[in-house]
Write a protein that holds these residues in place. Structure first.
Motif, mmCIF file in Angstrom:
data_model
loop_
_atom_site.group_PDB
_atom_site.id
_atom_site.type_symbol
_atom_site.label_atom_id
_atom_site.label_comp_id
_atom_site.label_asym_id
_atom_site.label_seq_id
_atom_site.Cartn_x
_atom_site.Cartn_y
_atom_site.Cartn_z
ATOM 1 N N HIS A 150 -3.021 23.674 -18.277
ATOM 2 C CA HIS A 150 -4.047 24.215 -17.377
ATOM 3 C C HIS A 150 -3.456 25.318 -16.493
ATOM 4 O O HIS A 150 -4.091 26.350 -16.266
ATOM 5 N N ALA A 151 -2.233 25.090 -16.016
ATOM 6 C CA ALA A 151 -1.583 26.101 -15.168
ATOM 7 C C ALA A 151 -1.395 27.401 -15.947
ATOM 8 O O ALA A 151 -1.636 28.492 -15.424
ATOM 9 N N LEU A 152 -0.982 27.293 -17.196
ATOM 10 C CA LEU A 152 -0.802 28.505 -18.011
ATOM 11 C C LEU A 152 -2.131 29.224 -18.218
ATOM 12 O O LEU A 152 -2.204 30.452 -18.175
ATOM 13 N N ARG A 153 -3.187 28.445 -18.414
ATOM 14 C CA ARG A 153 -4.501 29.075 -18.610
ATOM 15 C C ARG A 153 -4.999 29.689 -17.305
ATOM 16 O O ARG A 153 -5.555 30.783 -17.302
ATOM 17 N N GLN A 154 -4.795 28.988 -16.200
ATOM 18 C CA GLN A 154 -5.178 29.549 -14.895
ATOM 19 C C GLN A 154 -4.423 30.847 -14.616
ATOM 20 O O GLN A 154 -4.949 31.769 -14.021
ATOM 21 N N GLY A 155 -3.159 30.873 -15.052
ATOM 22 C CA GLY A 155 -2.320 32.053 -14.813
ATOM 23 C C GLY A 155 -2.596 33.191 -15.782
ATOM 24 O O GLY A 155 -1.976 34.245 -15.700
ATOM 25 N N GLY A 156 -3.508 32.982 -16.713
ATOM 26 C CA GLY A 156 -3.860 34.043 -17.661
ATOM 27 C C GLY A 156 -2.768 34.319 -18.679
ATOM 28 O O GLY A 156 -2.624 35.449 -19.157
ATOM 29 N N TYR A 157 -2.004 33.270 -19.030
ATOM 30 C CA TYR A 157 -0.916 33.453 -20.007
ATOM 31 C C TYR A 157 -1.442 34.025 -21.331
ATOM 32 O O TYR A 157 -2.463 33.574 -21.845
ATOM 33 N N ARG A 158 -0.731 35.028 -21.824
ATOM 34 C CA ARG A 158 -0.991 35.564 -23.164
ATOM 35 C C ARG A 158 0.337 35.664 -23.907
ATOM 36 O O ARG A 158 1.404 35.815 -23.287
ATOM 37 N N THR A 159 0.273 35.599 -25.231
ATOM 38 C CA THR A 159 1.478 35.659 -26.060
ATOM 39 C C THR A 159 2.344 36.862 -25.697
ATOM 40 O O THR A 159 1.832 37.968 -25.524
ATOM 41 N N GLY A 160 3.639 36.630 -25.580
ATOM 42 C CA GLY A 160 4.565 37.725 -25.351
ATOM 43 C C GLY A 160 4.806 38.067 -23.887
ATOM 44 O O GLY A 160 5.627 38.922 -23.569
ATOM 45 N N MET A 161 4.068 37.417 -22.998
ATOM 46 C CA MET A 161 4.270 37.680 -21.564
ATOM 47 C C MET A 161 5.669 37.267 -21.129
ATOM 48 O O MET A 161 6.224 36.313 -21.653
ATOM 49 N N ARG A 162 6.213 37.978 -20.160
ATOM 50 C CA ARG A 162 7.473 37.530 -19.557
ATOM 51 C C ARG A 162 7.136 36.483 -18.502
ATOM 52 O O ARG A 162 6.409 36.754 -17.545
ATOM 53 N N VAL A 163 7.655 35.276 -18.713
ATOM 54 C CA VAL A 163 7.284 34.154 -17.836
ATOM 55 C C VAL A 163 8.530 33.506 -17.238
ATOM 56 O O VAL A 163 9.520 33.287 -17.943
ATOM 57 N N THR A 164 8.470 33.226 -15.939
ATOM 58 C CA THR A 164 9.477 32.389 -15.300
ATOM 59 C C THR A 164 8.801 31.157 -14.731
ATOM 60 O O THR A 164 7.714 31.246 -14.161
ATOM 61 N N VAL A 165 9.441 30.023 -14.917
ATOM 62 C CA VAL A 165 8.963 28.776 -14.339
ATOM 63 C C VAL A 165 9.894 28.422 -13.191
ATOM 64 O O VAL A 165 11.105 28.298 -13.396
ATOM 65 N N ILE A 166 9.353 28.294 -11.989
ATOM 66 C CA ILE A 166 10.175 27.863 -10.860
ATOM 67 C C ILE A 166 9.923 26.379 -10.645
ATOM 68 O O ILE A 166 8.796 25.965 -10.368
ATOM 69 N N GLY A 167 10.984 25.574 -10.796
ATOM 70 C CA GLY A 167 10.840 24.118 -10.684
ATOM 71 C C GLY A 167 11.128 23.458 -12.012
ATOM 72 O O GLY A 167 10.363 23.593 -12.965
ATOM 73 N N GLY A 168 12.269 22.787 -12.091
ATOM 74 C CA GLY A 168 12.666 22.120 -13.336
ATOM 75 C C GLY A 168 12.317 20.643 -13.339
ATOM 76 O O GLY A 168 13.053 19.834 -13.903
ATOM 77 N N GLY A 169 11.203 20.271 -12.724
ATOM 78 C CA GLY A 169 10.730 18.883 -12.767
ATOM 79 C C GLY A 169 9.761 18.695 -13.924
ATOM 80 O O GLY A 169 9.719 19.518 -14.846
ATOM 81 N N ALA A 170 8.974 17.622 -13.869
ATOM 82 C CA ALA A 170 8.130 17.259 -15.003
ATOM 83 C C ALA A 170 7.107 18.346 -15.353
ATOM 84 O O ALA A 170 6.943 18.690 -16.526
ATOM 85 N N VAL A 171 6.420 18.896 -14.349
ATOM 86 C CA VAL A 171 5.400 19.909 -14.658
ATOM 87 C C VAL A 171 6.065 21.199 -15.132
ATOM 88 O O VAL A 171 5.667 21.792 -16.137
ATOM 89 N N GLY A 172 7.121 21.622 -14.428
ATOM 90 C CA GLY A 172 7.812 22.847 -14.823
ATOM 91 C C GLY A 172 8.352 22.754 -16.237
ATOM 92 O O GLY A 172 8.191 23.676 -17.048
ATOM 93 N N LEU A 173 8.985 21.626 -16.560
ATOM 94 C CA LEU A 173 9.528 21.473 -17.915
ATOM 95 C C LEU A 173 8.416 21.357 -18.952
ATOM 96 O O LEU A 173 8.575 21.807 -20.092
#
Ligand SMILES: [Zn+2]
Ligand SMILES: [Zn+2]
Length: 344
Positions: A150-173
């Motif tokens: 859901h977070a990726l969809r809310q963020g408008g993720y599209r293939t090939g985007m440069r993405v950083t995830v901040i937070g290496g917990g359950a949701v981030g991973l």
């Protein structure tokens, strides 16, 4: 039966209690696996809406009884559970946004949840599982895995985007699992201030850095999408540094403390014309998309394996040790309870 119940802030007990009583259109689920979530830490610290209460909103199990004549076929079925119980009649529910319901209930925070041998679950909250999905994977299929989608969809993720995830917990991973394994993105970075979390993200195949790593500077203003999946209040500043011009910061992480940002850092949001977007729960109406069913498809195909991020398993009578591990052990990612007959 055994149940892990919160009697007050920081007062967690393993109690012997009666089996839950079933309301109409509810099912008795014999719990197989249930996971401790970051939200459980908050509830443990500040208390839940009603107490005592059986915690646990990420769980799976087997249906033993259904109080609904139309759904007897579910008896004996293996199921995952959606913990959100939307009211069904507020404006948001009626418009296909049950995650934004104004009158919802919730398993494990507003009514008894899955840290018990049995849980009463409304039939509409059950996710019947195909044989190819393990019950342990199913326990975290909705939260955190569908929450991450859901977070990726809310963020408008599209293939090939440069993405950083901040937070290496359950949701981030979980966000990382989607990007790396389901969407075949090879250049996803994970940032966390804890070195053990960075090491774990690397072990999954990610580029990972601590927030003090000088290499992070090279990513400054490069990220089209930054997923802020941490309660750490200072992380928003890192996100504002990393986000690209016209990029998006999406926030599925719930902050536990006041967020304060230096004026010059906040100004980056303006100067970059970046977008800051919230993300809450997951969508489970057929339109525009049932994200739990999407997750189910990826799990059934074997593309996603959520138990990759499970690091510890306990039984209910080890509840205090389990909570201590989940909250204080830097090497803990998802900590899970397993019913005694399925452990070992
Ligand atoms: Zn959760
Ligand atoms: Zn509603």
């Amino acid at each position: 039966m055994q149940a892990v119940r919160l009697h007050g802030p920081r007062d967690l007990r393993v109690n012997e209690v009666e089996l839950p009583s079933l309301g109409d259109r509810e099912a008795m689920v014999k719990v197989a696996f249930s996971a401790i979530c970051g939200s459980d830490k908050r509830w443990y610290t500040v208390g839940t809406h009603v107490m005592p209460l059986t915690l646990g909103h990420e769980f799976s199990g087997i249906v033993e009884e259904v109080k609904d004549s139309r759904h007897q076929d579910l008896v004996g079925h293996r199921v995952g559970v959606m913990p959100l119980m939307p009211c069904g009649h507020c404006t948001y529910c009626l418009n296909g946004l049950p995650n934004l319901c104004t009158g919802y209930s919730y398993l494990g925070s507003r009514r008894d949840g899955g840290f018990a041998q049995y849980a009463a679950v409304p039939v509409q909250n059950l996710v019947p599982l195909p044989d190819s999905i393990d019950l342990a994977d199913a326990a975290i299929m909705v939260d955190p895995v569908s929450v991450a989608l859901h977070a990726l969809r809310q963020g408008g993720y599209r293939t090939g985007m440069r993405v950083t995830v901040i937070g290496g917990g359950a949701v981030g991973l979980s966000v990382f699992l989607w990007l790396h394994f389901a969407f075949n993105e090879n250049a996803v970075t994970v940032v966390d201030r804890v070195p053990e979390k960075v090491a774990f993200a690397k072990s999954l195949g990610g580029d990972a850095f601590t927030d003090s790593d000088p290499l992070l500077k090279e990513l400054d203003s490069q990220m089209e999408l930054v997923v802020l999946a941490t309660p750490a209040p200072e992380a928003i500043s890192t996100a504002l540094e990393l986000v690209a011009r016209r990029g998006t910061i999406v926030m599925p992480g719930i902050p536990y403390k006041t967020i304060s940002v230096e004026a010059m850092t906040w100004e980056k949001l303006l100067r970059k014309e970046a977008r800051l977007i919230g993300s809450w729960n997951y969508a489970w109406t057929d339109y525009p998309e049932n994200e739990c069913q999407t997750t189910l498809r990826y799990l059934a195909a074997g593309t996603l394996k959520p138990t990759m991020i499970v690091t510890h398993r306990f039984t209910f009578d080890q509840a205090k040790e389990a909570f201590n591990t989940a909250f204080n052990n830097n090497k803990a990612e998802v900590v899970m309870f397993a019913a005694s007959e399925v452990t070992g």
